[in-house]
Design a protein around this motif. Structure first.
Motif, mmCIF file in Angstrom:
data_model
loop_
_atom_site.group_PDB
_atom_site.id
_atom_site.type_symbol
_atom_site.label_atom_id
_atom_site.label_comp_id
_atom_site.label_asym_id
_atom_site.label_seq_id
_atom_site.Cartn_x
_atom_site.Cartn_y
_atom_site.Cartn_z
ATOM 1 N N ILE B 62 10.143 -7.628 1.065
ATOM 2 C CA ILE B 62 8.484 -7.398 0.563
ATOM 3 C C ILE B 62 7.612 -7.519 1.568
ATOM 4 O O ILE B 62 8.323 -8.162 2.800
ATOM 5 C CB ILE B 62 8.040 -8.555 -0.693
ATOM 6 N N VAL B 63 6.717 -6.078 2.157
ATOM 7 C CA VAL B 63 6.611 -6.042 3.560
ATOM 8 C C VAL B 63 5.016 -6.530 3.072
ATOM 9 O O VAL B 63 4.413 -6.271 3.909
ATOM 10 C CB VAL B 63 6.671 -4.833 4.195
ATOM 11 N N ASP B 64 4.480 -6.661 1.882
ATOM 12 C CA ASP B 64 3.210 -6.637 1.860
ATOM 13 C C ASP B 64 2.934 -7.145 -0.379
ATOM 14 O O ASP B 64 3.577 -6.657 -0.689
ATOM 15 C CB ASP B 64 2.335 -5.457 1.464
ATOM 16 N N ALA B 65 2.115 -7.564 -0.018
ATOM 17 C CA ALA B 65 1.999 -8.504 -1.778
ATOM 18 C C ALA B 65 0.546 -8.409 -1.389
ATOM 19 O O ALA B 65 -0.686 -9.175 -0.816
ATOM 20 C CB ALA B 65 2.419 -9.873 -1.949
ATOM 21 N N ARG B 66 0.050 -8.318 -2.807
ATOM 22 C CA ARG B 66 -1.705 -8.417 -3.107
ATOM 23 C C ARG B 66 -2.711 -8.865 -4.469
ATOM 24 O O ARG B 66 -1.283 -9.252 -5.668
ATOM 25 C CB ARG B 66 -1.930 -7.990 -2.965
ATOM 26 N N ARG B 113 7.354 -2.930 -0.831
ATOM 27 C CA ARG B 113 9.033 -3.072 -0.502
ATOM 28 C C ARG B 113 9.480 -2.027 -0.121
ATOM 29 O O ARG B 113 9.366 -0.974 0.060
ATOM 30 C CB ARG B 113 9.804 -3.597 -1.527
ATOM 31 N N ALA D 65 -5.920 -11.950 -3.424
ATOM 32 C CA ALA D 65 -5.319 -12.693 -2.237
ATOM 33 C C ALA D 65 -4.101 -11.638 -1.795
ATOM 34 O O ALA D 65 -3.904 -10.507 -2.267
ATOM 35 C CB ALA D 65 -4.240 -14.143 -2.326
ATOM 36 N N ARG D 66 -3.983 -11.695 -0.368
ATOM 37 C CA ARG D 66 -3.277 -10.753 -0.548
ATOM 38 C C ARG D 66 -2.870 -10.776 1.020
ATOM 39 O O ARG D 66 -2.900 -12.070 1.739
ATOM 40 C CB ARG D 66 -3.948 -9.458 0.083
ATOM 41 N N ALA D 67 -0.896 -10.300 1.442
ATOM 42 C CA ALA D 67 -1.124 -10.368 2.806
ATOM 43 C C ALA D 67 -0.091 -9.648 3.401
ATOM 44 O O ALA D 67 0.734 -9.051 1.965
ATOM 45 C CB ALA D 67 -0.004 -12.127 2.610
#
Lengths: 140, 140, 140, 140
Positions: B62-66, B113, D65-67
């Protein structure tokens, strides 16, 4: 009993607490695991991520864990976790973990771990091996 | 947008909730991660633990999550998590995750991802590679 | 020993595993906690979130937890968690939890909980009270 | 942008890592949540558990939330988490969280939270209210 003691002070986080506002029980086992790694780091002056390679082992997997929850611990409480090896046996050892709040015992816990290597005759298996005496000596 | 959808029904557990009695935010990302694995299992009919070997990849990190938390979700709530790939690009893809309670949207989330392999010239590095067209086709 | 048994089948998730690829020990205690709630739901036909109000109690806090890790459990393993009350005493009870993989015992665990109410003379305190006999009867 | 910055140094724990030996994504959101509490404690000189009562609010629930995961972070890595409020609006605010390893950015994240109270006309509901200007002023 070996004399080396690892003390760690923490403040209980929001995300560690359940709807009663107290620490959810599984979270304690995360804290204990981290303390065992720190105790070994303190004794052997080797970083946790280098422990296996330094000693030619697979690791120190946990085979038994136990905790008595004496008093609830709340969000924001300042806690102290005190850990020490209680006993080294041939290839296994017991670690005790005690958490206190304001000087009073809140959790009385312990675990058993095994000094293991990969079985040279069967790389799919791990096996317990004798803990080196110089490792034991480092715990005082 | 690929048509394959993965639906999962769950009941919120005590240990997933914080002192407000609602799900602690990090727990949602655990649920999403599990849903992505299940979505790939459904599409590719390969068990999660066999995904990397089957496709000769390192994994799908995973490279980004929101996540947007629209409504709080409480202990004991019956939830439905609906996941689908929103878009495949060359070597990356977006997955959307929606959680509903009683038919109402409660969390609107997504992640990006990457289809990766170990760099053959440098085993310490990983690199993105093109997602095979037959993999993409399996998502409908 | 009460006859009611709660069985739950699960597949081990990626996020439950540590760098060895096996379940991190604290995760088991999350699984056990959820199973105890489900066992009580099964016995008393009351949703977990309604348990306290239905029986006029504060809850059933855990006072002791223990687990023996017999065999490692890996990412993707299909596991079965079997839980039952081992013994009811006056105001406390023991629950045993066993996890098997492929029919073989992997974790042998247990916990002790207490039937508690808020102390009417001191709302800051909780106290153990007798478990109603009709509650005990529901566990068979 | 408010000038107050909260820095926290940590070492990545074994239990925070997944089978790749790097931090599992949900764990970052636990770290961010804790940092936000510490940032407010630093600004308002009030303990996290006293925040709600001190300011007559219900809390500061997270609504977004975000990352972005720029680089993997490994077991044993020494990390620094730097958090600050990026912007206060009427009743909501954004917090940014950056994690660096060896001085290099590894995770670039953020969240939005709301200053909330219980609706006096409907205690089942919560509602956003204006963040007091003296609260905002404390962030520099």
């Amino acid at each position: 009993m070996p004399s080396l003691i690892l003390n760690r002070q923490l403040t209980v986080e929001w995300g560690q607490c359940d709807p009663t506002g107290t620490v959810f029980n599984s979270r304690f086992f995360e804290l204990f695991d981290a303390n065992t790694w720190l105790l070994f780091q303190s004794a052997l002056t080797v970083k946790p991520q280098d422990l296996a390679e330094t000693f030619g082992i697979l690791g120190i997997p946990i085979v038994d864990a136990r905790a008595e929850f004496v008093k609830p611990i709340r969000f924001g409480d300042d806690i102290e976790i005190t850990s020490r090896v209680r006993e080294f046996r041939g290839s296994s050892f017991d670690v005790e973990h005690r958490i206190s709040v304001g000087g009073e015992l809140a959790v009385d816990a312990g675990e058993t771990r095994v000094w293991t290597e990969i079985d040279k005759n069967n790389p799919q298996k791990i096996r317990a091996i004798a803990i080196p005496s110089d490792v034991i000596a480092r715990f005082g």
